[in-house]
Scaffold this active site. Sequence first.
Site, PDB file in Angstrom:
ATOM      1  N   ASP A  12       0.839  -1.119  -0.054  1.00 57.88           N
ATOM      2  CA  ASP A  12       0.231  -0.092  -0.076  1.00 57.88           C
ATOM      3  C   ASP A  12       0.964   1.126  -0.022  1.00 57.88           C
ATOM      4  O   ASP A  12       0.366   2.483  -0.059  1.00 57.88           O
ATOM      5  CB  ASP A  12      -0.926   0.045   1.385  1.00 57.88           C
ATOM      6  CG  ASP A  12      -2.001  -0.867   1.241  1.00 57.88           C
ATOM      7  OD1 ASP A  12      -2.253  -1.312  -0.065  1.00 57.88           O
ATOM      8  OD2 ASP A  12      -2.282  -1.483   2.183  1.00 57.88           O
ATOM      9  N   CYS A  13       2.225   1.188   0.326  1.00 57.31           N
ATOM     10  CA  CYS A  13       3.178   2.206   0.241  1.00 57.31           C
ATOM     11  C   CYS A  13       3.791   2.539  -1.111  1.00 57.31           C
ATOM     12  O   CYS A  13       4.468   1.540  -1.588  1.00 57.31           O
ATOM     13  CB  CYS A  13       4.185   2.051   1.237  1.00 57.31           C
ATOM     14  SG  CYS A  13       5.622   3.103   1.361  1.00 57.31           S
ATOM     15  N   GLY A  14       3.637   3.778  -1.856  1.00 62.87           N
ATOM     16  CA  GLY A  14       4.387   3.870  -3.119  1.00 62.87           C
ATOM     17  C   GLY A  14       5.607   3.953  -2.875  1.00 62.87           C
ATOM     18  O   GLY A  14       6.449   3.409  -3.790  1.00 62.87           O
TER      19      GLY A  14
END
Length: 147
Positions: A12-14
């Site tokens: 979920d983390c770019g």
Amino acid sequence: MSIDIVIYHNPDCGTSRNTLAMIRNAGIEPHVVEYLTTPPSRALLASLIQRMGIPVRDLLREKGTPYAELGLADPSLTDDQLLDAMMEHPILINRPIVVAPMGVKLCRPSELVLDLLPTAQQTPFSKEDGEVVIDAAGRRTTPGTRS
């Protein structure tokens, strides 16, 4: 050539996704550990922090975590107390952590992973936001620690 690289990843983390993409763009398929569902043991986390050469506090993530509610900004908290909090709430562990033969690093910003990769990027690379990291000539366009 087989290269053993581990990434402690949050899909979920770019920043974590960009880091993983750069590892793969170097022709390496890392071992991906989604640390929110499979957190490292306390001993392993302590070892990773020691190998990164950073204070325990530097691995704490504030944004989107219970950092403030748990009072983790308190400077009197010990490393053991901070590790306990990260074990209880893995979301507090900042990411992505990359373990490679060339070292262990918290890859924020994501292009810091380039310093750990023994092979060059195979194609030009841009982050999800469009920032060019490796240009068409194979040159690194972002600052890094490798000279």
